[in-house]
Design a protein around this motif. Structure first.
Motif, mmCIF file in Angstrom:
data_model
loop_
_atom_site.group_PDB
_atom_site.id
_atom_site.type_symbol
_atom_site.label_atom_id
_atom_site.label_comp_id
_atom_site.label_asym_id
_atom_site.label_seq_id
_atom_site.Cartn_x
_atom_site.Cartn_y
_atom_site.Cartn_z
ATOM 1 N N HIS A 104 0.272 -2.372 1.564
ATOM 2 C CA HIS A 104 1.290 -3.410 1.789
ATOM 3 C C HIS A 104 2.557 -3.258 0.956
ATOM 4 C CE1 HIS A 104 -1.477 -5.710 4.316
ATOM 5 N NE2 HIS A 104 -2.411 -5.333 3.455
ATOM 6 N N GLY A 105 2.527 -2.408 -0.056
ATOM 7 C CA GLY A 105 3.723 -2.177 -0.863
ATOM 8 C C GLY A 105 3.984 -3.216 -1.937
ATOM 9 N N HIS A 106 3.032 -4.081 -2.197
ATOM 10 C CA HIS A 106 3.218 -5.121 -3.222
ATOM 11 C C HIS A 106 1.878 -5.705 -3.626
ATOM 12 C CE1 HIS A 106 2.375 -8.471 -0.441
ATOM 13 N NE2 HIS A 106 3.027 -7.751 0.467
ATOM 14 N N LEU A 107 1.905 -6.536 -4.676
ATOM 15 C CA LEU A 107 0.703 -7.230 -5.150
ATOM 16 C C LEU A 107 0.885 -8.744 -5.066
ATOM 17 C CD1 LEU A 107 -0.610 -5.226 -8.229
ATOM 18 C CD2 LEU A 107 -1.601 -5.438 -5.950
ATOM 19 N N CYS A 108 1.336 -9.210 -3.927
ATOM 20 C CA CYS A 108 1.531 -10.646 -3.721
ATOM 21 C C CYS A 108 0.765 -11.141 -2.500
ATOM 22 C CB CYS A 108 3.022 -10.944 -3.554
ATOM 23 S SG CYS A 108 4.007 -10.464 -4.943
ATOM 24 N N PRO A 109 -0.519 -10.798 -2.390
ATOM 25 C CA PRO A 109 -1.260 -11.278 -1.219
ATOM 26 C C PRO A 109 -1.473 -12.788 -1.308
ATOM 27 C CG PRO A 109 -2.781 -10.313 -2.770
ATOM 28 C CD PRO A 109 -1.388 -10.072 -3.314
ATOM 29 N N PRO A 110 -1.664 -13.420 -0.172
ATOM 30 C CA PRO A 110 -2.020 -14.844 -0.212
ATOM 31 C C PRO A 110 -3.299 -15.043 -1.013
ATOM 32 C CG PRO A 110 -1.448 -14.170 2.013
ATOM 33 C CD PRO A 110 -1.519 -12.917 1.185
ATOM 34 N N ILE A 111 -3.448 -16.200 -1.599
ATOM 35 C CA ILE A 111 -4.585 -16.488 -2.478
ATOM 36 C C ILE A 111 -5.916 -16.386 -1.743
ATOM 37 C CG2 ILE A 111 -4.623 -18.984 -2.192
ATOM 38 C CD1 ILE A 111 -4.997 -19.056 -5.327
ATOM 39 N N LYS A 112 -5.925 -16.591 -0.432
ATOM 40 C CA LYS A 112 -7.177 -16.572 0.333
ATOM 41 C C LYS A 112 -7.592 -15.163 0.757
ATOM 42 C CE LYS A 112 -6.759 -21.233 2.067
ATOM 43 N NZ LYS A 112 -6.713 -22.098 3.244
ATOM 44 N N ILE A 113 -6.814 -14.152 0.417
ATOM 45 C CA ILE A 113 -7.131 -12.780 0.830
ATOM 46 C C ILE A 113 -8.399 -12.293 0.130
ATOM 47 C CG2 ILE A 113 -6.398 -10.360 0.573
ATOM 48 C CD1 ILE A 113 -5.170 -11.768 2.963
ATOM 49 N N VAL A 114 -9.338 -11.818 0.941
ATOM 50 C CA VAL A 114 -10.564 -11.192 0.454
ATOM 51 C C VAL A 114 -10.546 -9.779 1.003
ATOM 52 C CG1 VAL A 114 -13.090 -11.232 0.536
ATOM 53 C CG2 VAL A 114 -11.802 -13.375 0.388
ATOM 54 N N ARG A 115 -10.715 -8.811 0.125
ATOM 55 C CA ARG A 115 -10.666 -7.401 0.529
ATOM 56 C C ARG A 115 -12.029 -6.770 0.249
ATOM 57 N NH1 ARG A 115 -6.198 -4.369 1.977
ATOM 58 N NH2 ARG A 115 -6.428 -2.147 1.630
ATOM 59 N N ASP A 116 -12.692 -6.343 1.311
ATOM 60 C CA ASP A 116 -14.031 -5.746 1.190
ATOM 61 C C ASP A 116 -14.964 -6.631 0.363
ATOM 62 O OD1 ASP A 116 -13.232 -3.518 2.679
ATOM 63 O OD2 ASP A 116 -12.532 -2.469 0.887
#
Length: 158
Positions: free
Chosen positions: A57-69
């Protein structure tokens, strides 16, 4: 009554198993498994997921609800930002995050940073265009680094 646990069966459950009795088996000792310092594992896992997210994504500002793996990356990054506010100098984890994305923890609201990334990647989107128009109108109120981000990304020219 035989169903109530006896003190002997309770002791047996607390005794270390064969894997825990051997030294050099990944942390086990005669007294039981070694405890990790809190946060160490989650920091390593969090940093790995942060790198992966930033690569995509080119940044570290995902929405707070983002769950990755299965890892709650959005919540973890939010926690790291909260911890950073309490510290006088960055922790090793925060230093790693800053090498991944220098603006992972900006001095302005993270929602602004997310909107900036959206506008940067989708400048013709109507929501992004409206947001950019609002930034132009409020230019004097922006932090100098926000102004710099907008102008060096060629999103606004002032």
């Amino acid at each position: 009554m035989g169903s109530a646990p006896t003190s002997q069966s309770r002791r047996r459950r607390q005794e270390p198993g064969p894997q825990q009795r051997r030294d050099g088996d990944g942390g086990g000792t005669a007294a039981g498994p070694r405890r990790q310092r809190p946060g160490r594992l989650s920091s390593a896992v969090g940093e790995r997921h942060a790198r992966s997210w930033a690569a995509d994504h080119g940044h570290l500002c995902p929405p707070i609800k983002i769950v990755r793996d299965g890892f709650p990356l959005g919540k973890w990054l939010d926690s790291q930002r909260q911890l950073a506010k309490k510290r006088t100098s960055p922790s090793p984890t925060q230093q790693v995050l800053a090498t991944i994305d220098p603006w992972w923890n900006p001095p302005w609201p993270i929602l602004w940073q997310r909107a900036y990334h959206h506008a940067h990647t989708h400048p013709r989107h109507p929501v992004a265009r409206q947001w950019l128009h609002n930034q132009q109108r409020g230019w004097p109120l922006l932090h100098p680094h926000q102004q710099h981000l907008l102008t060096t990304a060629s999103l606004l020219s002032m």
